[in-house]
Write a protein that holds these residues in place. Structure first.
Motif, short mmCIF file in Angstrom:
data_model
loop_
_atom_site.label_atom_id
_atom_site.label_comp_id
_atom_site.label_asym_id
_atom_site.label_seq_id
_atom_site.Cartn_x
_atom_site.Cartn_y
_atom_site.Cartn_z
N VAL A 356 -53.67 -0.96 18.09
CA VAL A 356 -52.77 -0.39 19.10
C VAL A 356 -53.57 0.01 20.34
CG1 VAL A 356 -51.15 1.49 19.60
CG2 VAL A 356 -51.21 0.45 17.32
N GLN A 357 -53.04 -0.31 21.48
CA GLN A 357 -53.62 0.15 22.74
C GLN A 357 -52.60 1.02 23.46
OE1 GLN A 357 -55.13 -3.52 24.61
NE2 GLN A 357 -57.16 -2.97 23.85
N VAL A 358 -53.12 1.96 24.25
CA VAL A 358 -52.31 2.95 24.94
C VAL A 358 -52.51 2.80 26.43
CG1 VAL A 358 -51.76 5.41 25.15
CG2 VAL A 358 -52.60 4.50 22.97
N THR A 359 -51.43 2.77 27.15
CA THR A 359 -51.50 2.64 28.60
C THR A 359 -52.37 3.75 29.19
OG1 THR A 359 -49.29 1.68 28.69
CG2 THR A 359 -50.16 2.60 30.74
N GLY A 360 -53.34 3.35 30.00
CA GLY A 360 -54.21 4.31 30.67
C GLY A 360 -55.36 4.81 29.84
N VAL A 361 -55.50 4.32 28.59
CA VAL A 361 -56.59 4.75 27.71
C VAL A 361 -57.46 3.53 27.38
CG1 VAL A 361 -57.22 5.79 25.50
CG2 VAL A 361 -55.19 6.58 26.73
N ALA A 362 -58.75 3.62 27.68
CA ALA A 362 -59.65 2.48 27.48
C ALA A 362 -60.19 2.48 26.06
CB ALA A 362 -60.79 2.54 28.48
N SER A 363 -59.32 2.48 25.09
CA SER A 363 -59.71 2.49 23.68
C SER A 363 -58.71 1.66 22.88
CB SER A 363 -59.74 3.92 23.12
OG SER A 363 -60.64 4.73 23.84
N THR A 364 -59.14 1.27 21.70
CA THR A 364 -58.25 0.62 20.74
C THR A 364 -58.15 1.52 19.52
OG1 THR A 364 -58.80 -1.62 21.47
CG2 THR A 364 -57.95 -1.38 19.24
N PHE A 365 -56.92 1.70 19.03
CA PHE A 365 -56.69 2.56 17.87
C PHE A 365 -56.26 1.70 16.68
CE2 PHE A 365 -56.06 5.10 21.63
CZ PHE A 365 -56.78 6.26 21.34
N SER A 366 -56.81 2.03 15.52
CA SER A 366 -56.42 1.36 14.29
C SER A 366 -55.47 2.27 13.53
CB SER A 366 -57.65 1.06 13.42
OG SER A 366 -58.34 2.25 13.11
N LEU A 367 -54.35 1.73 13.12
CA LEU A 367 -53.33 2.48 12.39
C LEU A 367 -53.01 1.69 11.12
CD1 LEU A 367 -51.05 3.30 15.45
CD2 LEU A 367 -52.89 4.70 14.50
N TRP A 368 -53.48 2.19 9.98
CA TRP A 368 -53.41 1.44 8.73
C TRP A 368 -52.50 2.18 7.75
CZ3 TRP A 368 -58.41 -0.43 5.74
CH2 TRP A 368 -58.07 -1.48 4.88
N GLN A 369 -51.44 1.50 7.33
CA GLN A 369 -50.55 2.01 6.29
C GLN A 369 -50.84 1.25 5.00
OE1 GLN A 369 -46.35 2.79 7.74
NE2 GLN A 369 -47.01 1.27 9.23
N ILE A 370 -51.08 1.99 3.92
CA ILE A 370 -51.42 1.38 2.64
C ILE A 370 -50.50 1.95 1.56
CG2 ILE A 370 -53.25 0.88 0.98
CD1 ILE A 370 -55.25 1.70 3.22
N GLU A 371 -49.69 1.08 0.96
CA GLU A 371 -48.78 1.50 -0.09
C GLU A 371 -49.45 1.30 -1.45
OE1 GLU A 371 -45.10 2.93 -1.65
OE2 GLU A 371 -45.86 2.86 0.42
N LEU A 372 -49.41 2.34 -2.31
CA LEU A 372 -50.00 2.28 -3.64
C LEU A 372 -48.91 2.28 -4.71
CD1 LEU A 372 -53.09 2.15 -3.46
CD2 LEU A 372 -52.20 3.59 -1.63
N ASP A 373 -49.32 2.12 -5.96
CA ASP A 373 -48.33 2.01 -7.03
C ASP A 373 -47.75 3.35 -7.45
OD1 ASP A 373 -50.50 3.11 -8.31
OD2 ASP A 373 -50.61 1.62 -9.92
N SER A 374 -48.33 4.47 -6.99
CA SER A 374 -47.83 5.78 -7.39
C SER A 374 -48.40 6.84 -6.46
CB SER A 374 -48.25 6.10 -8.83
OG SER A 374 -49.66 6.26 -8.90
#
Length: 425
Positions: A356-374
């Motif tokens: 993900v990138q944000v307007t006006g911010v010189a960075s890249t963000f990682s957003l990780w969703q991980i579904e587990l069995d319980s």
């Protein structure tokens, strides 16, 4: 003693297409032929020689139960010629791919920068002894200017002949027929575990007589287990574990997967894998490790919704996203020092890593969703991530949320969005 001798070859045999640093081969006792190939030649030869290529091609066909290929070109190229050819074919990564690499870098799963085409091609040329090109229907042998007559180099060429035989039978460029148009990282590794796993298994099957061993006396199961541990440890120790995965996971896990099928049905057992290949690394790992419940498909995780009160319109852009699968989770867990991360990783049920990138911010963000069995597995993962110093994380029910930023060290929370996302909303 037989087991130890074969395990020693685990270090010499290569998980990929060959290594330029080839040790001298020792003198070996008389060779005992494989029962399925009693008349084959098992004397190592120089793979640059046409007669040697013919012999290895015949052995590959015999051990797989096929007829030898009559008109397969085998071209010998110098390191320089191969490097020039590959450099001319390599493509520059797309802008979105580069952003996704930054997301991986924020979690220290890959370097943000990729090597230049010339550097990558030169490195490959120095490491490869042989490879099969399915689009050209030919094998290339790379001549390193020294004898290429050890057992391990012969077995590397046999591995490539198996790929050629696979291509004749299954059309690798269009297999499987129901493949998605766009492969995820997870799907690509699972699919490749059949292709590379079969070639690696037969490579090991043929290794016994080439190394002067009696296949009937070899503990192949232990050897392949040792091979898995050795190869996977190389991936865990790599500075680019996601990149290295394509040269480790399909060969190591895949060989054990194919061996199990072969034990339960020989060639027909292996054919069942080709007819119904796994689409998830979780399925490959679960069956190979005999842990958890193999999954036929993962939980669908929708792209992140950035519409909420107070968010500037158009401020957040998901540039790229992918599923890293159970193997990607194992890499993350290993990076924080968890012992036996692949065991917990088999509790994976779905994931989506977004860059993900944000307007006006010189960075890249990682957003990780991980579904587990319980929820219990999710809590175990979240607890392990307490040692993850370069990212934020949280848990909600059976889902774990991880957020990082590139360059490392910039603020990792995205204001109200980060707090809301990390809380699981």
């Amino acid at each position: 003693m037989i087991r130890r001798l074969l395990i020693l070859t685990t270090v010499l045999l290569l998980p990929g297409c060959g290594d330029g640093d080839e040790p001298p081969h020792p003198s070996l006792p008389a060779r005992v032929p494989l029962p399925e190939c009693p008349d084959a030649s098992y004397e190592p030869c120089d793979i640059r020689d046409q007669e040697c290529q013919r012999r290895i091609g015949e052995l590959a066909a015999c051990v797989r139960g096929d007829a030898p290929l009559e008109s397969l070109p085998v071209d010998v190229m110098s390191e320089d010629a191969f490097a020039r050819m590959e450099a001319g074919e390599l493509r520059e990564p797309s802008p979105s791919a580069l952003v996704f690499r930054q997301a991986l870098a924020s979690l220290e799963l890959a370097p943000a920068q990729v090597p230049t085409r010339d550097a990558a091609a030169k490195y490959d040329a120095s490491q490869i002894y042989g490879l099969y090109r399915s689009d050209e229907k030919r094998i290339i042998v790379v001549d390193h200017g020294m004898p290429a007559d050890s057992a391990s180099v012969n077995l590397t060429l046999l591995h490539e002949f198996v790929h050629a035989l696979q291509d004749v039978e299954h059309d690798l460029g269009h297999w499987p027929a129901d493949a998605p148009e766009h492969f995820s990282f997870d799907y690509a590794l699972a699919r490749k575990s059949v292709v590379e796993g079969e070639a690696t298994f037969y490579q090991y099957r043929a290794a016994a007589p080439l190394l002067g061993l009696d296949a009937a006396q070899v503990d192949l199961d232990s050897a392949l287990q040792e091979h898995l541990e050795f190869v996977i440890e190389r991936d865990f120790d790599s500075d680019a574990p996601v990149d290295s995965s394509f040269l480790t996971f399909p060969y190591a896990y895949g060989a054990l997967q194919v061996y199990s099928s072969w034990l339960h049905g020989g060639r027909r057992g292996v054919e069942k894998l080709w007819a119904a290949p796994p689409s998830l690394t979780q399925a490959v790992m679960s069956k190979t490790l005999d842990q958890g419940e193999p999954q036929a498909r993962g939980v669908d995780i929708a792209p992140l919704d950035f519409v909420f009160d107070g968010a500037p319109e158009g401020a957040f852009t998901t540039v790229a996203s992918d599923s890293l699968g159970a193997w990607g989770l194992a890499l993350l867990l290993e990076s924080v020092g968890l012992q036996a991360p692949d065991a917990l990783a088999t509790s994976w049920r779905g994931d989506r890593l977004s860059a993900v990138q944000v307007t006006g911010v010189a960075s890249t963000f990682s957003l990780w969703q991980i579904e587990l069995d319980s929820p219990e597995s999710a809590q175990a993962v979240d607890t392990a991530l307490e040692r993850l110093g370069n990212a934020e994380h949280n848990v909600s029910g059976s889902r774990v949320y991880v957020s990082g930023a590139f360059p490392l060290g910039v603020p990792r929370r995205l204001g109200p969005f980060g707090k809301r996302w990390l809380s699981g909303d």
